[in-house]
Design a protein around this motif. Structure first.
Motif, PDB file in Angstrom:
ATOM      1  N   SER A 144      -4.160   3.566  -2.468  1.00  0.00           N
ATOM      2  CA  SER A 144      -4.300   2.251  -1.919  1.00  0.00           C
ATOM      3  C   SER A 144      -5.465   1.920  -1.402  1.00  0.00           C
ATOM      4  O   SER A 144      -6.087   2.718  -0.754  1.00  0.00           O
ATOM      5  N   ARG A 145      -5.962   0.588  -1.180  1.00  0.00           N
ATOM      6  CA  ARG A 145      -7.142   0.081  -0.564  1.00  0.00           C
ATOM      7  C   ARG A 145      -6.880   0.430   0.800  1.00  0.00           C
ATOM      8  O   ARG A 145      -7.961   0.832   1.354  1.00  0.00           O
ATOM      9  N   LYS A 146      -5.798   0.307   1.435  1.00  0.00           N
ATOM     10  CA  LYS A 146      -5.734   0.345   2.874  1.00  0.00           C
ATOM     11  C   LYS A 146      -5.774   2.013   3.124  1.00  0.00           C
ATOM     12  O   LYS A 146      -6.528   2.407   4.151  1.00  0.00           O
ATOM     13  N   SER A 147      -5.543   2.925   2.336  1.00  0.00           N
ATOM     14  CA  SER A 147      -5.564   4.275   2.435  1.00  0.00           C
ATOM     15  C   SER A 147      -6.969   4.681   2.595  1.00  0.00           C
ATOM     16  O   SER A 147      -7.447   5.843   3.010  1.00  0.00           O
ATOM     17  N   ASP A 160      -5.311  -5.515  -5.039  1.00  0.00           N
ATOM     18  CA  ASP A 160      -4.566  -5.825  -3.892  1.00  0.00           C
ATOM     19  C   ASP A 160      -4.709  -7.237  -3.648  1.00  0.00           C
ATOM     20  O   ASP A 160      -5.878  -7.826  -3.952  1.00  0.00           O
ATOM     21  N   SER A 168       0.876  -1.343  -0.075  1.00  0.00           N
ATOM     22  CA  SER A 168      -0.046  -0.001  -0.095  1.00  0.00           C
ATOM     23  C   SER A 168       0.855   1.380   0.058  1.00  0.00           C
ATOM     24  O   SER A 168       0.856   2.189  -0.867  1.00  0.00           O
TER      25      SER A 168
END
Length: 361
Positions: A102-105, A140, A90
């Protein structure tokens, strides 16, 4: 809108810069058009030079049309990041595009750890820079390696979807162990290298000394060659000597040893992206510290359009031909099973060998 460093250079890959307006005399000296001229095989063929034209035609304006259309519609880029948890996937994606993409962000609780899952996750953003729009999709793999016997391939599934969600590049994260490739690394890249462009990188390369880094890179290159793993850019896709020279330099540096971060620090009065340690600041965009800039240039500034072209012209066409062959074999098998044989039976058992041999033709 989000910012993307040097995205406008993508247009230089897709469309040559529009020629400046020239006088009538200059255009007459350079324009070439096809004109009918009798030949034996094709009937009409030939070329008229610019000095034979009666005046300015305006062929060069096509470049402006293409540029305006591309600027208006924008373009897409789909990137997959693969690697075990904790390798900074990420963070590196955020560093590449200088945005929280990113997906996490994008999760509501950014600081919380994302639970592992065997389902692939994707997130899309429209990034705009200097009037150029790009729809970026990041796929991801948070539970990579958890599902060992997975017969369903995500990449192949995207070839059948509308709208187009084909994966243009797969960035494979290798842990900085300093040893050899793991069996899962070899198996994954060997299989997926046939259907998508793979770019291997050494994640968190700052945990290795410069000597360890070079030795590790050499071992990985030996493993890739020994196992017949195809990584991007492949030598057979070099279109001309100029491309070959550029790609040879890239192939010499693969896998890229990278460090990712989305935090800025002051270095000699300038703000730089870097990781602060007790020994100092590791500058992400400093080639003396890591090879992040080489990875960014490959994915965005020099080869983004080529990655899309290889996906469409090579990987997708290979997939399409295979699907058509499978459909033809199915139809052919049904036709044989329904066709009555001389003994009054259908060709399902007694002619199985013959059906197999004909199906392979």
């Amino acid at each position: 809108s989000l910012s993307l460093s040097d995205t406008t250079k993508v247009l230089e890959q897709e469309i040559p810069a529009s020629m400046k307006e020239r006088g009538m005399e200059e255009m007459e000296g350079e324009v070439e058009v096809v004109t009918p001229c009798p030949t034996e095989s094709h009937g009409l063929q030939g070329t008229i030079k610019g000095h034979d034209l009666f005046g300015y035609v305006g062929i060069e304006a096509v470049l402006d049309q293409m540029r305006r259309k591309t600027m208006k519609a924008g373009f897409e880029f789909n990137i997959m990041v693969v690697g075990q948890s904790g390798l900074g996937k990420s963070t590196l994606v955020n560093t590449l595009f200088k945005s929280k993409v990113s997906r996490k962000s994008c999760s509501p609780n950014y600081e919380e750890k994302i639970s592992k899952t065997v389902k692939l996750q994707s997130v899309s953003h429209v990034i705009e820079e200097k009037g150029v729009k790009m729809k970026l999709t990041v796929i991801d793999t948070p539970g990579f390696g958890d599902q060992i016997n997975n017969e369903n391939c995500y990449v192949n599934e995207q070839y059948e979807r509308i709208p187009d969600t084909r994966v243009h590049c797969c960035v494979y994260f290798l842990p900085a162990t300093g040893h050899w490739l793991r069996p899962i690394d070899v198996e994954f890249m060997k299989r997926l290298g046939k259907i998508v462009s793979i770019v291997p990188i050494i994640a968190k390369a700052d945990t290795l000394t410069m000597e360890e880094r070079q030795e590790f890179k050499q071992r990985i290159r030996q493993d890739l060659k020994a196992n017949g793993i195809r990584v991007y850019p492949q030598t057979e896709y070099d279109e001309d000597p100029e491309d070959r020279i550029l790609n040879d330099k890239i192939r010499e540096n693969i896998p890229f040893a990278v460090v990712g971060t989305d935090k800025e620090h002051q270095v000699n009065g300038n703000k730089v992206l870097g990781r602060k340690t007790k020994w100092g600041i590791i500058e992400v965009e400093n080639v003396a510290h890591c090879e992040f800039t080489n990875l960014r240039d490959l994915l965005i500034r020099s080869h983004l359009q080529d990655l899309k072209d290889v996906t469409h012209n090579i990987h997708y066409e290979t997939f399409r031909v295979r699907r058509l062959n499978e459909s033809n074999l199915t139809v052919h098998g049904l036709a044989l099973s329904c066709f009555p044989m001389e003994n009054g039976t259908h060709g399902t058992n007694g002619t199985s060998d013959r059906s197999e041999s004909e199906s392979h033709l």
